[in-house]
Design a protein around this motif. Structure first.
Motif, PDB file in Angstrom:
ATOM      1  N   TYR A 103       0.857  -1.298  -0.047  1.00 47.58           N
ATOM      2  CA  TYR A 103       0.134  -0.054  -0.017  1.00 47.58           C
ATOM      3  C   TYR A 103       0.776   0.987  -0.062  1.00 47.58           C
ATOM      4  CZ  TYR A 103      -3.131   3.433   2.167  1.00 47.58           C
ATOM      5  OH  TYR A 103      -3.803   4.593   2.447  1.00 47.58           O
ATOM      6  N   LEU A 104       1.968   1.348   0.947  1.00 43.27           N
ATOM      7  CA  LEU A 104       2.956   2.422   1.025  1.00 43.27           C
ATOM      8  C   LEU A 104       3.662   2.705  -0.098  1.00 43.27           C
ATOM      9  CD1 LEU A 104       3.456   4.547   2.951  1.00 43.27           C
ATOM     10  CD2 LEU A 104       5.588   3.181   3.659  1.00 43.27           C
ATOM     11  N   VAL A 105       4.098   1.567  -0.850  1.00 39.85           N
ATOM     12  CA  VAL A 105       5.034   1.767  -2.315  1.00 39.85           C
ATOM     13  C   VAL A 105       3.961   1.872  -3.131  1.00 39.85           C
ATOM     14  CG1 VAL A 105       5.939   0.242  -3.727  1.00 39.85           C
ATOM     15  CG2 VAL A 105       6.391  -0.327  -1.251  1.00 39.85           C
ATOM     16  N   LEU A 106       2.873   1.486  -3.453  1.00 42.10           N
ATOM     17  CA  LEU A 106       1.913   1.953  -4.565  1.00 42.10           C
ATOM     18  C   LEU A 106       1.550   3.377  -4.272  1.00 42.10           C
ATOM     19  CD1 LEU A 106      -0.053  -1.424  -5.299  1.00 42.10           C
ATOM     20  CD2 LEU A 106       2.111  -0.382  -6.663  1.00 42.10           C
ATOM     21  N   LEU A 107       1.377   3.801  -2.770  1.00 40.00           N
ATOM     22  CA  LEU A 107       0.989   5.014  -2.813  1.00 40.00           C
ATOM     23  C   LEU A 107       2.063   6.076  -3.158  1.00 40.00           C
ATOM     24  CD1 LEU A 107      -0.819   7.277  -1.233  1.00 40.00           C
ATOM     25  CD2 LEU A 107       0.537   6.692   0.904  1.00 40.00           C
ATOM     26  N   LEU A 108       3.238   5.877  -3.021  1.00 44.33           N
ATOM     27  CA  LEU A 108       4.350   6.827  -3.328  1.00 44.33           C
ATOM     28  C   LEU A 108       4.444   6.599  -4.997  1.00 44.33           C
ATOM     29  CD1 LEU A 108       6.675   6.259  -0.527  1.00 44.33           C
ATOM     30  CD2 LEU A 108       5.229   8.018  -0.894  1.00 44.33           C
ATOM     31  N   LEU A 109       4.619   5.199  -5.557  1.00 42.83           N
ATOM     32  CA  LEU A 109       4.804   5.162  -6.902  1.00 42.83           C
ATOM     33  C   LEU A 109       3.481   5.247  -7.676  1.00 42.83           C
ATOM     34  CD1 LEU A 109       7.253   2.304  -6.867  1.00 42.83           C
ATOM     35  CD2 LEU A 109       7.549   4.639  -6.971  1.00 42.83           C
ATOM     36  N   GLY A 110       2.213   5.429  -7.067  1.00 45.72           N
ATOM     37  CA  GLY A 110       0.902   5.428  -8.018  1.00 45.72           C
ATOM     38  C   GLY A 110       0.467   6.482  -8.349  1.00 45.72           C
ATOM     39  N   GLY A 111       1.205   7.686  -8.525  1.00 50.44           N
ATOM     40  CA  GLY A 111       0.889   8.896  -8.758  1.00 50.44           C
ATOM     41  C   GLY A 111      -0.371   9.463  -8.096  1.00 50.44           C
ATOM     42  N   MET A 112      -0.680   8.776  -6.857  1.00 48.03           N
ATOM     43  CA  MET A 112      -1.652   9.281  -6.003  1.00 48.03           C
ATOM     44  C   MET A 112      -1.417  10.780  -5.363  1.00 48.03           C
ATOM     45  SD  MET A 112      -2.603   5.434  -4.776  1.00 48.03           S
ATOM     46  CE  MET A 112      -3.391   4.451  -6.078  1.00 48.03           C
ATOM     47  N   VAL A 113      -0.119  10.862  -4.733  1.00 46.40           N
ATOM     48  CA  VAL A 113      -0.126  12.225  -4.114  1.00 46.40           C
ATOM     49  C   VAL A 113       1.263  12.694  -4.786  1.00 46.40           C
ATOM     50  CG1 VAL A 113      -0.908  11.610  -1.740  1.00 46.40           C
ATOM     51  CG2 VAL A 113       1.333  11.093  -2.354  1.00 46.40           C
ATOM     52  N   ILE A 114       1.847  12.053  -5.600  1.00 47.28           N
ATOM     53  CA  ILE A 114       3.243  12.468  -6.008  1.00 47.28           C
ATOM     54  C   ILE A 114       3.206  12.209  -7.421  1.00 47.28           C
ATOM     55  CG2 ILE A 114       5.765  12.215  -6.482  1.00 47.28           C
ATOM     56  CD1 ILE A 114       5.618  11.455  -3.222  1.00 47.28           C
ATOM     57  N   PRO A 115       3.144  12.913  -8.654  1.00 42.72           N
ATOM     58  CA  PRO A 115       2.849  12.605  -9.872  1.00 42.72           C
ATOM     59  C   PRO A 115       4.061  11.802 -10.325  1.00 42.72           C
ATOM     60  CG  PRO A 115       3.048  14.927  -9.429  1.00 42.72           C
ATOM     61  CD  PRO A 115       3.251  14.633  -8.267  1.00 42.72           C
ATOM     62  N   VAL A 116       3.621  10.956 -11.392  1.00 46.65           N
ATOM     63  CA  VAL A 116       4.618   9.921 -11.774  1.00 46.65           C
ATOM     64  C   VAL A 116       5.784  10.313 -12.412  1.00 46.65           C
ATOM     65  CG1 VAL A 116       4.945   7.785 -13.112  1.00 46.65           C
ATOM     66  CG2 VAL A 116       3.053   8.185 -11.696  1.00 46.65           C
ATOM     67  N   ALA A 117       5.421  11.664 -12.988  1.00 48.41           N
ATOM     68  CA  ALA A 117       6.461  12.284 -13.925  1.00 48.41           C
ATOM     69  C   ALA A 117       7.587  12.890 -12.974  1.00 48.41           C
ATOM     70  CB  ALA A 117       5.594  13.560 -14.702  1.00 48.41           C
ATOM     71  N   GLU A 118       7.210  13.043 -11.815  1.00 53.21           N
ATOM     72  CA  GLU A 118       8.262  13.615 -11.049  1.00 53.21           C
ATOM     73  C   GLU A 118       9.515  12.437 -10.391  1.00 53.21           C
ATOM     74  OE1 GLU A 118       8.882  16.680  -9.692  1.00 53.21           O
ATOM     75  OE2 GLU A 118       7.275  17.471 -10.977  1.00 53.21           O
ATOM     76  N   LEU A 119       8.953  11.236 -10.681  1.00 51.65           N
ATOM     77  CA  LEU A 119       9.987  10.326 -10.308  1.00 51.65           C
ATOM     78  C   LEU A 119      11.031   9.901 -11.246  1.00 51.65           C
ATOM     79  CD1 LEU A 119       7.153   7.488  -9.712  1.00 51.65           C
ATOM     80  CD2 LEU A 119       8.409   8.823  -7.972  1.00 51.65           C
ATOM     81  N   PRO A 120      12.471   9.597 -10.660  1.00 48.63           N
ATOM     82  CA  PRO A 120      13.605   9.467 -11.494  1.00 48.63           C
ATOM     83  C   PRO A 120      13.230   8.404 -12.657  1.00 48.63           C
ATOM     84  CG  PRO A 120      13.850   8.587  -9.258  1.00 48.63           C
ATOM     85  CD  PRO A 120      12.826   9.422  -9.143  1.00 48.63           C
ATOM     86  N   GLY A 121      13.927   8.307 -13.561  1.00 47.61           N
ATOM     87  CA  GLY A 121      13.659   7.725 -14.952  1.00 47.61           C
ATOM     88  C   GLY A 121      13.409   6.129 -14.553  1.00 47.61           C
ATOM     89  N   ALA A 122      14.299   5.213 -13.972  1.00 44.96           N
ATOM     90  CA  ALA A 122      13.780   3.924 -13.701  1.00 44.96           C
ATOM     91  C   ALA A 122      12.670   3.699 -13.104  1.00 44.96           C
ATOM     92  CB  ALA A 122      15.040   3.126 -13.083  1.00 44.96           C
ATOM     93  N   LEU A 123      12.718   4.185 -12.030  1.00 44.88           N
ATOM     94  CA  LEU A 123      11.481   4.264 -11.132  1.00 44.88           C
ATOM     95  C   LEU A 123      10.085   4.535 -11.874  1.00 44.88           C
ATOM     96  CD1 LEU A 123      11.558   3.161  -8.102  1.00 44.88           C
ATOM     97  CD2 LEU A 123      11.528   5.502  -7.405  1.00 44.88           C
ATOM     98  N   ARG A 124      10.365   5.445 -12.611  1.00 40.22           N
ATOM     99  CA  ARG A 124       9.091   5.930 -13.401  1.00 40.22           C
ATOM    100  C   ARG A 124       8.808   4.857 -14.244  1.00 40.22           C
ATOM    101  NH1 ARG A 124      10.280  10.156 -17.286  1.00 40.22           N
ATOM    102  NH2 ARG A 124      11.612  11.112 -15.461  1.00 40.22           N
ATOM    103  N   ALA A 176      -0.517   3.391 -10.644  1.00 35.92           N
ATOM    104  CA  ALA A 176      -0.361   4.487 -11.477  1.00 35.92           C
ATOM    105  C   ALA A 176      -1.292   4.580 -12.796  1.00 35.92           C
ATOM    106  CB  ALA A 176       1.125   4.720 -12.081  1.00 35.92           C
ATOM    107  N   ALA A 177      -1.558   3.298 -13.487  1.00 40.45           N
ATOM    108  CA  ALA A 177      -2.533   3.359 -14.482  1.00 40.45           C
ATOM    109  C   ALA A 177      -4.001   3.961 -14.145  1.00 40.45           C
ATOM    110  CB  ALA A 177      -2.587   1.843 -14.835  1.00 40.45           C
ATOM    111  N   LEU A 178      -4.364   3.379 -12.744  1.00 41.87           N
ATOM    112  CA  LEU A 178      -5.855   3.914 -12.218  1.00 41.87           C
ATOM    113  C   LEU A 178      -5.661   5.567 -12.162  1.00 41.87           C
ATOM    114  CD1 LEU A 178      -8.585   3.583 -11.340  1.00 41.87           C
ATOM    115  CD2 LEU A 178      -7.594   3.066  -9.089  1.00 41.87           C
ATOM    116  N   SER A 179      -4.688   6.150 -11.510  1.00 35.61           N
ATOM    117  CA  SER A 179      -4.598   7.470 -11.387  1.00 35.61           C
ATOM    118  C   SER A 179      -4.570   8.297 -12.665  1.00 35.61           C
ATOM    119  CB  SER A 179      -3.389   7.808 -10.367  1.00 35.61           C
ATOM    120  OG  SER A 179      -2.759   6.811  -9.784  1.00 35.61           O
ATOM    121  N   ASP A 180      -3.740   7.688 -13.483  1.00 38.66           N
ATOM    122  CA  ASP A 180      -3.604   8.323 -14.598  1.00 38.66           C
ATOM    123  C   ASP A 180      -4.944   8.399 -15.288  1.00 38.66           C
ATOM    124  OD1 ASP A 180      -1.131   8.468 -15.031  1.00 38.66           O
ATOM    125  OD2 ASP A 180      -0.601   6.978 -16.726  1.00 38.66           O
ATOM    126  N   VAL A 181      -5.895   7.493 -15.518  1.00 45.02           N
ATOM    127  CA  VAL A 181      -7.329   7.732 -15.995  1.00 45.02           C
ATOM    128  C   VAL A 181      -8.054   8.507 -15.108  1.00 45.02           C
ATOM    129  CG1 VAL A 181      -9.497   6.210 -16.621  1.00 45.02           C
ATOM    130  CG2 VAL A 181      -7.199   5.134 -16.815  1.00 45.02           C
TER     131      VAL A 181
END
Lengths: 240, 301
Positions: free
Chosen positions: A169-190, A199-204
Motif C-alpha cells: 500500500y505504501l509503495v503503491l501510494l508513493l509510486l502510484g501517482g496518487m500524491v506524487i505525480p509519476v512524472a516527478e519520479l526518476p527515470g527507472a522508477l518512473r 499509476a494506471a488507475l490514477s492516470d485515468v
C-alpha cells in the motif's frame, strides 16, 4: 442463492465497517491526505490548485485500500481462523461467497467515493474532464487490486498479509501517482511505476481534472493486471 | 442405508504419512457414535473426509448415501459441522453468526431459541473473540445445528468447556438423538464418550481397535487383576501369602494383585490391611472402566 448472498454481504459489510483500522484505511487516511495536502501546498502537483491533482489520486487510493488491503487482510485472517473452511461445508458455496465479498467491496467504494468527492468539492475541486471513464476504470482496478489482495490472503498467514498488504500500500501510494505525480519520479522508477496498476488507475482518474486524453497504455496496464492478478490468486489460493 | 458409511478408508498425506489405514464403520440415524482415540489417531482426518474436505486415498465414504466430495452441494444442506478449532469470524456476534447461518438453510432453527438453549443468550451481542473458550465451543455447536442437520459432525465438542457447559452439550446431543439425527462425535475424552455415545469406535494409528456399546466394551474383557492404592512399602510377600496370589507394588503406593477379582480375594486383602491398620486408597476390582479398555487397546496397538 440470493437470500444467502444478501445475508453474507450484510455480515461482510458490518464486520468491515466495525473494524476501526479498516475505516481508518478506507476513509480516514484518504480524507486526511486530501485535506492536509490541499491546505499545505508542498506537493509538486503541476496543477494550479493541489486539489485538482489530489482528488483523483485519492479516489484511486481509496479503491486500492478497500480492494487490496482491506479485502486481503480480512480474507487472510478468515482463512487462518478457519472461517473459509467452515463456510465451505454450508450451503453458501464459493461463488456466492465471492459474490458477497465483491458486493461488500463495491458498497464500501460507493461510500468512499461519496465522501471523498464531497470533501474534494468542498475543498474547491472542479472536475472538468471525462467522468464516463471513471466507473470502468475503478471497476477494472477493483478486480486487479482484489486479485492482489487475494493472492496474498490465499497463501500467507493473517499477520503476514497485514504486513505485506500495508507495505505494498505504501509503495503503491508513493509510486502510484496518487500524491506524487509519476512524472516527478526518476527515470527507472518512473518506468516501473507506469507498469503498476496504481499509476494506471490514477492516470485515468486524473483525466477528470485535466481534461486531457487518457493514455491507451494506462488502460492496457489496468486490463492486464485485472486479468493476471485474479488468475494468479485463483491458481494459488488455499481455502484452509 | 446407514447415515454414515465408512468402508476400507485409507487417507495418506504427502510424505507418505498414513493418517487413516483401512477404517470401516457405520452410524445410523438417531444414533450417537463416538470416534474415540488418542491425539493423532486419525479421528479428525476421518471426519473431514466425511465432511468433504479431504478425499480418500482409497476406500469409500458415504453420508446419507451421497459422496461428500462429488455430491458436496447436495450434501451441505443436510449436514452440520463443528470443526475442531475456529471456523467463526473473530468479530462476529453470536446472534449475528446464527442469523447468517440460518439464512443458508431452508428451514432453520430460530436463532434466538438456539442461543437460549445453549446458554448464550447473555452474550448474544459479545464479539466471538471476547467469548470464553466454552462459549466459543457452544457457539460453534449452535452454528452446526441451526440448519437442522440430518447428520452432525462434532469434532471434540467439549474441549475447553466447563462442567456446566458440558452438561448443556450432552443434553443437546441427547435431543439430537431423539429427533433422529445421526451424531458423529470425535473425541479423546473417554468420559464424554461413555456418557453420551450409543456406540463407540476406538481407533489408533488410523485403525479400528474395538467397536461396541460402552457397556459391551467394558464387560467384554474380564479384569485379571485387583488394583489398589495403599501406603508405599507394604510387605508384599506377607500380603501375597494372605491373599493367595502374587502382589506387586507397580509404583510407590500402587499395588496390583495378579488374580481375577473374587469377593473372597478382596475380603482377604481388606482383612490383611485392617489387621495392619493400613489405609486403603481406591480399589478396582469390578468390571473394567472404558479407560482400562482404551489404555489396554491403545498401548498394544
Amino acid at each position: 442463492m440470493t437470500a444467502r448472498v444478501l445475508a453474507q454481504t450484510r455480515v461482510e459489510l458490518a464486520l468491515t465497517l466495525r473494524r476501526g483500522e479498516s475505516v481508518l484505511l478506507s476513509l480516514g487516511i484518504p480524507v486526511l491526505l486530501l485535506v492536509f495536502f490541499s491546505v499545505v501546498d508542498v506537493l509538486p502537483t503541476g496543477t494550479d490548485e493541489p486539489i485538482d491533482f489530489l482528488a483523483p489520486g485519492v479516489l484511486a487510493l481509496a479503491v486500492m485500500s478497500t480492494a487490496m488491503v482491506g479485502l486481503g487482510i480480512a480474507t487472510g485472517f478468515e482463512r487462518q481462523y478457519g472461517v473459509l473452511k467452515r463456510l465451505g461445508s454450508t450451503p453458501l458455496g464459493r461463488p456466492a461467497l465471492l459474490t458477497a465479498k465483491t458486493l461488500a467491496i463495491l458498497f464500501v467504494e460507493v461510500l468512499q467515493v461519496a465522501v471523498l468527492v464531497a470533501v474534494s468539492l468542498a475543498l474547491g475541486w472542479r472536475p472538468s474532464g471525462s467522468v464516463a471513464t471513471v466507473v470502468p476504470a475503478m471497476l477494472l482496478a477493483t478486480v486487479a487490486f482484489s486479485g492482489l489482495g487475494l493472492l496474498m490472503a490465499g497463501r500467507l498467514r493473517g499477520e503476514a498479509v497485514l504486513a505485506a498488504a500495508n507495505s505494498l500500500y505504501l509503495v503503491l501510494l508513493l509510486l502510484g501517482g496518487m500524491v506524487i505525480p509519476v512524472a516527478e519520479l526518476p527515470g527507472a522508477l518512473r518506468a516501473v511505476a507506469r507498469a503498476l496498476p496504481a499509476a494506471a488507475l490514477s492516470d485515468v482518474l486524473h483525466a477528470t481534472s485535466t481534461a486531457g486524453a487518457v493514455p491507451g497504455r494506462a488502460w492496457a496496464v489496468l486490463a492486464a493486471w485485472a486479468l493476471a492478478a485474479p488468475l494468479a490468486a485463483a491458481a494459488t489460493f488455499r481455502w484452509e | 442405508m446407514p447415515a454414515v458409511d465408512v468402508s476400507g478408508l485409507v487417507v495418506r498425506y504427502p510424505g507418505d504419512v498414513t493418517a487413516v489405514d483401512g477404517l470401516s464403520f457405520t452410524a445410523e440415524a438417531g444414533e450417537v457414535l463416538a470416534l474415540l482415540g488418542p491425539n493423532g489417531a486419525g479421528k479428525t482426518t476421518t471426519v473431514e473426509t466425511l465432511e468433504g474436505y479431504k478425499s480418500p486415498t482409497s476406500g469409500t465414504v458415504r453420508v446419507l448415501d451421497l459422496d461428500p466430495v462429488a455430491d458436496h452441494a447436495r450434501l451441505t444442506p443436510r449436514i452440520g459441522v463443528m470443526l475442531q478449532k475456529g471456523g467463526v469470524y473473530p468479530g462476529i456476534r453470536p446472534v449475528e453468526g446464527l442469523r447468517l447461518f440460518a439464512a443458508f438453510y431452508d428451514s432453520p432453527e430460530d436463532p434466538a431459541g438456539l442461543l437460549d438453549r445453549l446458554g448464550l443468550a447473555g452474550v448474544a451481542r459479545t464479539p466471538w473473540r471476547r467469548l470464553s473458550g466454552g462459549e466459543q465451543q457452544r457457539l460453534s455447536l449452535a452454528l452446526a445445528l441451526v440448519g437442522r442437520p440430518e447428520v452432525a459432525f462434532l469434532d471434540e465438542p467439549t474441549a475447553g468447556v466447563d462442567v456446566a457447559g458440558r452438561q448443556i452439550i450432552r443434553e443437546v446431543i441427547g435431543e439430537l438423538r431423539s429427533r433422529g439425527t445421526c451424531v458423529l462425535l470425535a473425541t479423546h475424552e473417554l468420559d464424554e464418550a461413555e456418557r453420551v455415545a450409543d456406540r463407540v469406535v476406538i481407533v489408533d494409528h488410523g485403525r479400528l481397535l474395538a467397536e461396541g456399546t460402552p457397556a459391551a466394551l467394558m464387560s467384554a474383557s474380564e479384569r485379571t487383576t485387583i488394583d489398589f492404592g495403599a501406603p508405599p512399602g507394604l510387605d508384599v510377600t506377607g500380603l501375597s501369602a494372605a491373599v493367595g496370589a502374587v502382589v506387586v507394588e507397580v509404583r510407590p503406593g500402587r499395588y496390583s494383585v495378579a488374580t481375577a477379582p473374587s469377593p473372597a480375594t478382596v475380603a482377604a486383602l481388606t482383612a490383611w490391611l485392617a489387621e495392619q491398620d493400613l489405609a486403603l486408597g481406591d480399589l478396582r476390582a469390578g468390571r473394567q472402566s472404558l479407560e482400562d479398555v482404551f489404555l489396554r487397546l491403545t498401548s498394544d496397538s
